[in-house]
Design a protein around this motif. Structure first.
Motif, PDB file in Angstrom:
ATOM      1  N   LEU A 331      62.452  81.322  56.339  1.00 12.38           N
ATOM      2  CA  LEU A 331      63.850  80.974  56.589  1.00 12.38           C
ATOM      3  C   LEU A 331      63.996  79.472  56.842  1.00 12.38           C
ATOM      4  CD1 LEU A 331      66.743  81.982  56.997  1.00 12.38           C
ATOM      5  CD2 LEU A 331      66.183  82.366  59.412  1.00 12.38           C
ATOM      6  N   THR A 332      63.042  78.890  57.569  1.00 16.68           N
ATOM      7  CA  THR A 332      63.078  77.456  57.851  1.00 16.68           C
ATOM      8  C   THR A 332      62.922  76.650  56.572  1.00 16.68           C
ATOM      9  OG1 THR A 332      62.096  77.890  60.023  1.00 16.68           O
ATOM     10  CG2 THR A 332      62.049  75.618  59.250  1.00 16.68           C
ATOM     11  N   VAL A 333      62.051  77.116  55.674  1.00 16.50           N
ATOM     12  CA  VAL A 333      61.870  76.442  54.383  1.00 16.50           C
ATOM     13  C   VAL A 333      63.154  76.527  53.555  1.00 16.50           C
ATOM     14  CG1 VAL A 333      60.636  76.533  52.173  1.00 16.50           C
ATOM     15  CG2 VAL A 333      59.380  76.794  54.321  1.00 16.50           C
ATOM     16  N   GLN A 334      63.785  77.684  53.545  1.00 17.93           N
ATOM     17  CA  GLN A 334      65.005  77.859  52.770  1.00 17.93           C
ATOM     18  C   GLN A 334      66.137  76.966  53.271  1.00 17.93           C
ATOM     19  OE1 GLN A 334      65.288  82.192  53.250  1.00 17.93           O
ATOM     20  NE2 GLN A 334      65.065  82.418  51.021  1.00 17.93           N
ATOM     21  N   ARG A 335      66.184  76.768  54.580  1.00 16.39           N
ATOM     22  CA  ARG A 335      67.266  75.979  55.165  1.00 16.39           C
ATOM     23  C   ARG A 335      67.035  74.475  55.030  1.00 16.39           C
ATOM     24  NH1 ARG A 335      68.147  79.282  60.883  1.00 16.39           N
ATOM     25  NH2 ARG A 335      69.420  80.987  60.029  1.00 16.39           N
ATOM     26  N   GLY A 336      65.791  74.096  54.825  1.00 21.49           N
ATOM     27  CA  GLY A 336      65.457  72.680  54.790  1.00 21.49           C
ATOM     28  C   GLY A 336      65.864  72.028  53.484  1.00 21.49           C
ATOM     29  N   ASP A 337      66.301  70.772  53.590  1.00 18.97           N
ATOM     30  CA  ASP A 337      66.669  69.998  52.397  1.00 18.97           C
ATOM     31  C   ASP A 337      65.505  69.070  52.070  1.00 18.97           C
ATOM     32  OD1 ASP A 337      67.971  68.811  50.328  1.00 18.97           O
ATOM     33  OD2 ASP A 337      69.200  67.489  51.605  1.00 18.97           O
ATOM     34  N   LEU A 338      64.448  69.644  51.516  1.00 18.67           N
ATOM     35  CA  LEU A 338      63.239  68.880  51.241  1.00 18.67           C
ATOM     36  C   LEU A 338      62.486  69.539  50.093  1.00 18.67           C
ATOM     37  CD1 LEU A 338      60.584  69.824  53.920  1.00 18.67           C
ATOM     38  CD2 LEU A 338      62.793  70.886  53.872  1.00 18.67           C
ATOM     39  N   PRO A 339      61.672  68.761  49.373  1.00 20.99           N
ATOM     40  CA  PRO A 339      60.883  69.347  48.280  1.00 20.99           C
ATOM     41  C   PRO A 339      59.873  70.343  48.837  1.00 20.99           C
ATOM     42  CG  PRO A 339      60.231  67.062  48.678  1.00 20.99           C
ATOM     43  CD  PRO A 339      61.445  67.309  49.506  1.00 20.99           C
TER      44      PRO A 339
END
Length: 397
Positions: A331-339
């Protein structure tokens, strides 16, 4: 198992389901088959604990040897109420409460006062290992110490039971891999050689010495104290060490996933990817430990299962931490604006290794116990088959 012991007499004869015969795979442990007579009788342990209680109660001088000698000679489930009562009253001097020796004693006591009502944590000595982690011990050190103990225990019985060669070789290879020892340590003589047993015993002794030289004394001490089998079975000693190894791996993986989640939230994708790659290596490394476990005779496991009711691995908090932390990471990866392509790849690799580990566990369980219930009353292989299908990141595309 045997009935409660009286401080005035030695242990009663072993019941029919207790391992008997030559010490080694499928039989009793060396401590049970060739005990010091004073270890069979609870009076030495009672006497030394009472002397310690009436003295300065210095935790560093607690009579571990006398207590563990008795426990290993008769099996924890046969220890009498007199000993349990004495140990439940143990308490270090108040002035020492903050000292490492007092912390170790306090962490260790739940493992020996639980009687037949213990749980998974008291079976493994989980508080001892939790304190090791808090004190900065690394997972590799713990795994090295645990595997070194397996190798030493197994190789000690080879002269009596050469059938233990396969287990000793498997344990030696696992130790060599974890400790980074020269590959030659993991072989000994070629199978079928005239001096195969002697060469393997020699290789094992050298590997154990080299491995322990690389491990802090505090870790070695913790591992030494956390072997309290419920039975007199040689195989249960291996079984306990294997479970302790898996718990160490689960704890490390859980910490890695939680730290990776924090790293992603902070925008540190390279750090998160490195943490997950390390966790994947830890999980993949369990394949060598599984090879040790496959040497468990069905009859030996049946005795262990009958004596470990209520001590099921389904109680493992470390395992649950891994499976509960991974959705948060995703979930944290999905929310993050990063490659995150590389990060998602690392997550897939961990997921693949985790599921492969669970499938291997299921397969071994089918081989050893078939369709009967597992330790602690679980559904055994059926439960593991269902669990093996559960992914860490089910929503990962």
């Amino acid at each position: 198992m045997t009935t409660a012991l009286s401080p005035a007499r030695a242990a009663e004869p072993a019941p029919a389901d207790d391992p008997a015969g030559t010490p080694g795979v499928g039989g009793p442990s060396l401590a049970a088959a060739r005990p010091d007579p004073d270890d069979l009788d609870p009076r030495r342990a009672l006497r030394e604990v009472a002397r310690w209680q009436s003295g300065d109660r210095d935790a560093a001088r607690f009579p571990y040897r006398a207590v563990l000698g008795h426990y290993r000679a008769v099996g924890k489930n046969a220890v009498g109420e007199e000993v349990l009562t004495a140990l439940r009253a143990v308490e270090p001097a108040p002035a020492q409460a903050a000292e490492p020796a007092a912390r170790l004693l306090g962490d260790w006591l739940p493992q020996v006062v639980d009687g037949r009502q213990g749980d998974y944590d008291s079976y493994l000595g989980s508080p001892v290992y939790a304190s090791l982690t808090e004190a900065g011990a690394c997972t590799q050190e713990v795994l090295t110490a645990l595997l070194a103990d397996v190798v030493e225990i197994e190789s000690a019985t080879l002269a009596d039971v050469p059938a233990g060669l396969a287990r000793t070789r498997a344990a030696l290879r696992a130790l060599t891999a974890v400790a980074g020892l020269p590959a030659a340590y993991g072989t000994g003589a070629a199978p079928g050689a005239a001096d195969e047993v002697a060469d393997l015993v020699r290789a094992a002794a050298e590997a154990v010495a080299a491995a322990r030289d690389a491990v802090p004394a505090g870790v070695l001490r913790a591992v030494e104290l956390t072997l309290t089998p419920t039975t007199r079975s040689h195989d249960e000693q291996m079984f306990i060490r294997v479970i302790q190894i898996f718990e160490a791996v689960f704890s490390a993986v859980g910490r890695a996933v939680q730290m990776a989640t924090e790293a992603v939230a902070a925008g540190q994708t390279d750090l998160a990817r490195g943490l997950l790659a390390g966790a994947t290596r830890q999980v993949a490394g369990t394949s060598g430990v599984f090879r040790v476990l496959t040497t468990m005779p069905k009859d030996a496991f049946a005795v262990i299962r009958a004596n470990t009711d209520g001590r099921s691995a389904v109680q493992s908090r470390s395992y649950r931490t891994v499976e509960r932390s991974c959705p948060t990471l995703h979930l944290t990866v999905q929310r993050g604006d990063l490659p995150a392509d590389g990060l998602r790849s690392a997550m897939r690799e961990l997921d693949t290794a985790w599921c492969a580990m669970k499938r291997t566990h299921w397969g071994i369980t089918v081989k050893i116990i078939g369709a009967v219930r597992g330790t602690g009353g679980t559904a055994g292989a059926a439960y593991l088959r269902e669990a093996a299908e559960a992914r860490l990141f089910p929503a990962l595309d």
